[in-house]
Design an enzyme around this catalytic site. Structure first.
Site, PDB file in Angstrom:
ATOM      1  N   ARG A  41      60.703  31.237  47.157  1.00 42.18           N
ATOM      2  CA  ARG A  41      61.209  29.928  46.719  1.00 42.18           C
ATOM      3  C   ARG A  41      61.340  29.015  47.927  1.00 42.18           C
ATOM      4  O   ARG A  41      61.185  27.807  47.831  1.00 42.18           O
ATOM      5  CB  ARG A  41      62.566  30.088  46.038  1.00 42.18           C
ATOM      6  CG  ARG A  41      62.490  30.794  44.694  1.00 42.18           C
ATOM      7  CD  ARG A  41      63.842  30.798  43.999  1.00 42.18           C
ATOM      8  NE  ARG A  41      63.777  31.523  42.730  1.00 42.18           N
ATOM      9  CZ  ARG A  41      64.064  32.811  42.605  1.00 42.18           C
ATOM     10  NH1 ARG A  41      64.419  33.513  43.653  1.00 42.18           N
ATOM     11  NH2 ARG A  41      63.985  33.384  41.427  1.00 42.18           N
TER      12      ARG A  41
ATOM     13  N   THR B 294      64.511  22.211  40.001  1.00 44.23           N
ATOM     14  CA  THR B 294      63.431  22.413  40.977  1.00 44.23           C
ATOM     15  C   THR B 294      63.888  23.340  42.107  1.00 44.23           C
ATOM     16  O   THR B 294      64.983  23.174  42.655  1.00 44.23           O
ATOM     17  CB  THR B 294      63.012  21.042  41.574  1.00 44.23           C
ATOM     18  OG1 THR B 294      62.642  20.183  40.502  1.00 44.23           O
ATOM     19  CG2 THR B 294      61.851  21.202  42.542  1.00 44.23           C
TER      20      THR B 294
ATOM     21  N   ASP C 114      69.954  33.723  36.098  1.00 47.36           N
ATOM     22  CA  ASP C 114      70.078  35.026  36.769  1.00 47.36           C
ATOM     23  C   ASP C 114      70.971  35.969  35.951  1.00 47.36           C
ATOM     24  O   ASP C 114      70.680  37.159  35.821  1.00 47.36           O
ATOM     25  CB  ASP C 114      70.634  34.840  38.186  1.00 47.36           C
ATOM     26  CG  ASP C 114      69.695  34.005  39.046  1.00 47.36           C
ATOM     27  OD1 ASP C 114      68.473  34.135  38.866  1.00 47.36           O
ATOM     28  OD2 ASP C 114      70.181  33.223  39.882  1.00 47.36           O
TER      29      ASP C 114
ATOM     30  N   ARG D 174      69.058  37.283  32.941  1.00 49.13           N
ATOM     31  CA  ARG D 174      68.149  38.388  33.294  1.00 49.13           C
ATOM     32  C   ARG D 174      68.955  39.678  33.441  1.00 49.13           C
ATOM     33  O   ARG D 174      68.568  40.733  32.931  1.00 49.13           O
ATOM     34  CB  ARG D 174      67.416  38.053  34.594  1.00 49.13           C
ATOM     35  CG  ARG D 174      66.355  36.992  34.382  1.00 49.13           C
ATOM     36  CD  ARG D 174      65.629  36.621  35.652  1.00 49.13           C
ATOM     37  NE  ARG D 174      64.517  35.724  35.336  1.00 49.13           N
ATOM     38  CZ  ARG D 174      64.063  34.770  36.132  1.00 49.13           C
ATOM     39  NH1 ARG D 174      64.606  34.582  37.334  1.00 49.13           N
ATOM     40  NH2 ARG D 174      63.056  34.004  35.764  1.00 49.13           N
TER      41      ARG D 174
ATOM     42  N   HIS E 101      70.238  31.095  44.263  1.00 45.67           N
ATOM     43  CA  HIS E 101      69.163  31.557  43.388  1.00 45.67           C
ATOM     44  C   HIS E 101      68.045  32.073  44.299  1.00 45.67           C
ATOM     45  O   HIS E 101      67.029  31.431  44.488  1.00 45.67           O
ATOM     46  CB  HIS E 101      68.691  30.376  42.540  1.00 45.67           C
ATOM     47  CG  HIS E 101      67.662  30.735  41.528  1.00 45.67           C
ATOM     48  ND1 HIS E 101      67.801  31.768  40.641  1.00 45.67           N
ATOM     49  CD2 HIS E 101      66.454  30.174  41.246  1.00 45.67           C
ATOM     50  CE1 HIS E 101      66.731  31.823  39.871  1.00 45.67           C
ATOM     51  NE2 HIS E 101      65.893  30.864  40.222  1.00 45.67           N
TER      52      HIS E 101
HETATM   53  N1  APR Z   1      57.408  12.905  39.776  1.00 46.93           N
HETATM   54  C1  APR Z   1      57.331  13.397  38.522  1.00 46.93           C
HETATM   55  N2  APR Z   1      56.717  14.560  38.224  1.00 46.93           N
HETATM   56  C2  APR Z   1      56.162  15.240  39.234  1.00 46.93           C
HETATM   57  C3  APR Z   1      56.212  14.795  40.571  1.00 46.93           C
HETATM   58  C4  APR Z   1      56.871  13.557  40.822  1.00 46.93           C
HETATM   59  N3  APR Z   1      56.976  13.057  42.060  1.00 46.93           N
HETATM   60  N4  APR Z   1      55.563  15.704  41.346  1.00 46.93           N
HETATM   61  C5  APR Z   1      55.150  16.684  40.525  1.00 46.93           C
HETATM   62  N5  APR Z   1      55.505  16.404  39.249  1.00 46.93           N
HETATM   63  C6  APR Z   1      55.244  17.178  38.028  1.00 46.93           C
HETATM   64  C7  APR Z   1      53.841  17.756  37.974  1.00 46.93           C
HETATM   65  O1  APR Z   1      52.874  16.792  37.625  1.00 46.93           O
HETATM   66  C8  APR Z   1      54.023  18.857  36.919  1.00 46.93           C
HETATM   67  O2  APR Z   1      53.722  18.374  35.624  1.00 46.93           O
HETATM   68  O3  APR Z   1      56.093  18.312  37.971  1.00 46.93           O
HETATM   69  C9  APR Z   1      55.510  19.215  37.014  1.00 46.93           C
HETATM   70  C10 APR Z   1      55.765  20.633  37.459  1.00 46.93           C
HETATM   71  O4  APR Z   1      55.324  21.469  36.449  1.00 46.93           O
HETATM   72  P1  APR Z   1      54.699  22.910  36.681  1.00 46.93           P
HETATM   73  O5  APR Z   1      53.712  22.840  37.781  1.00 46.93           O
HETATM   74  O6  APR Z   1      54.297  23.412  35.341  1.00 46.93           O
HETATM   75  O7  APR Z   1      55.942  23.750  37.251  1.00 46.93           O
HETATM   76  P2  APR Z   1      57.096  24.453  36.393  1.00 46.93           P
HETATM   77  O8  APR Z   1      56.724  25.840  36.065  1.00 46.93           O
HETATM   78  O9  APR Z   1      57.534  23.529  35.308  1.00 46.93           O
HETATM   79  O10 APR Z   1      58.244  24.527  37.518  1.00 46.93           O
HETATM   80  C11 APR Z   1      58.869  23.362  37.982  1.00 46.93           C
HETATM   81  O11 APR Z   1      61.016  24.408  38.202  1.00 46.93           O
HETATM   82  O12 APR Z   1      61.732  26.615  38.024  1.00 46.93           O
HETATM   83  C12 APR Z   1      61.337  25.602  38.895  1.00 46.93           C
HETATM   84  O13 APR Z   1      60.318  26.833  40.735  1.00 46.93           O
HETATM   85  C13 APR Z   1      60.061  25.974  39.655  1.00 46.93           C
HETATM   86  O14 APR Z   1      60.285  24.207  41.263  1.00 46.93           O
HETATM   87  C14 APR Z   1      59.595  24.622  40.093  1.00 46.93           C
HETATM   88  C15 APR Z   1      60.011  23.711  38.915  1.00 46.93           C
END
Ligand code: APR
Length: 307
Positions: free
Chosen positions: A88, A119, A148, A151, A175
């Site tokens: 992470r 995030t 957590d 899980r 986390h």
């Molecule tokens: N503004 C808005 N959206 C954004 C930006 C931004 N500046 N930068 C990235 N994104 C969007 C991407 O376009 C994408 O649709 O954030 C989304 C992230 O989605 P995924 O890649 O599917 O990731 P996800 O599995 O949803 O995880 C997101 O949550 O659990 C945490 O560790 C994980 O940090 C990660 C976050």
């Protein structure tokens, strides 16, 4: 009037969280992403499920922060997700930039919102959001402990062949790999887990819980967990909007509680429509206190890298 929740990031976690909120009719949702069409497409698809599922809440997709104006709660899920072999913390700098930009826009349009930060690494991102927003720390809360603990509860339920919902359990700390599962606060229908499982089995479950996120990443190969994370974030939104008084483990700003200062870390809290109502201090053994402290200091080290 219906409450308004903005979910930033229409990826796996964000869109599933948004879906849970509208399907439970908790609020109208604005889903915002940087990618054009993504949040609009997902919102439209979700609205087309309303006649079948019967929910009355609305979800709209946008790339424009003015549409998020006056949100009651903003869930931040935007950022990069972990790939196999990535910790992470590898996400730290990239996601700090993303979260920093988002917080500034959110504050501009929703100065009274409560921020729920998802995030990763989320304890660090929560601190960053707190500092950059200028909000009271009670209005910025991170999601992790519910996940957590969920899980942990699931693994205990599997070991004892009982329904997952029958298990109560608590995981504190950051986390990350130093999270602190508390067997002493884990019960099955009121019975302490320590009376039901051997020490070895409990230790095995503790370790599996700590690696819970990585286990999913290694199975999915191309992304990280989202069903349980989105359920946990939606639970926080529910607790805030419905002013529930339930104790939930969340990442909160500590100001001396548990002997820890100026950091976000997972502890039991009560949420309310004002954000964090209170931090609940449960009695810990010396070893648990030391582990919680060590976990909080690891978060502090990472905060220094981005602030
Ligand atoms: N503004 C808005 N959206 C954004 C930006 C931004 N500046 N930068 C990235 N994104 C969007 C991407 O376009 C994408 O649709 O954030 C989304 C992230 O989605 P995924 O890649 O599917 O990731 P996800 O599995 O949803 O995880 C997101 O949550 O659990 C945490 O560790 C994980 O940090 C990660 C976050």
């Amino acid at each position: 009037m219906k409450k308004k929740v903005t979910v930033v990031g229409a990826g796996f976690v964000g869109s599933t969280c948004a879906r849970r909120i509208v399907e439970a009719d908790l609020a109208n949702v604005v889903l915002i992403d940087i990618v054009e069409g993504l949040s609009q497409g997902k919102a439209l698809d979700l609205m087309e499920s309303a006649p079948v599922l019967g929910f009355g809440s609305k979800i709209t997709g946008t790339n424009n922060y003015s549409d998020t104006a006056n949100s009651d709660v903003v869930v931040i899920t935007a950022g990069l997700a972990r790939k196999p072999g990535m910790s992470r913390d590898d996400l730290l700098k990239a996601n700090a930039d993303i979260v920093g930009q988002i917080v500034k826009r959110i504050v501009e349009f929703s100065p009274s919102a409560i921020l729920v930060v998802v995030t990763n690494p989320l304890d660090v991102m929560s601190y960053l959001a707190y500092k950059l927003s200028g909000f009271d720390s009670r209005k910025v809360i991170g999601m992790a402990g519910i996940l957590d603990s969920a899980r942990y509860r699931y693994f205990i339920s599997q070991a004892l062949s009982v329904l997952p919902s029958k298990v109560e359990a608590l995981v504190l700390g950051g986390h990350g790999d130093l999270m602190v599962p508390l067997a002493s606060y884990s019960t099955v229908e009121g019975k302490p887990v320590s009376e039901l499982l051997s020490e070895e089995k409990i230790e095995e479950i503790n370790e599996r819980t700590k690696r819970g996120g990585a286990e999913i990443v290694s199975l999915l190969k191309n992304g990280s967990a989202y069903y349980a994370p989105s359920a946990s974030a939606a639970k926080m939104v529910e607790s805030i909007l419905l002013d529930e008084d339930e104790i939930l483990p969340c990442s909160a700003y500590l100001n001396g509680e548990y002997g820890i200062d100026d950091v976000y870390c997972g502890v039991p809290v009560r949420l309310s429509s004002q954000g964090l109502r209170e931090i609940v201090e449960v009695k810990l053994t010396e070893q648990e206190k030391e582990r919680l402290y060590a976990s909080s200091q690891a978060i502090k080290e990472n905060i220094k890298k981005v602030l």
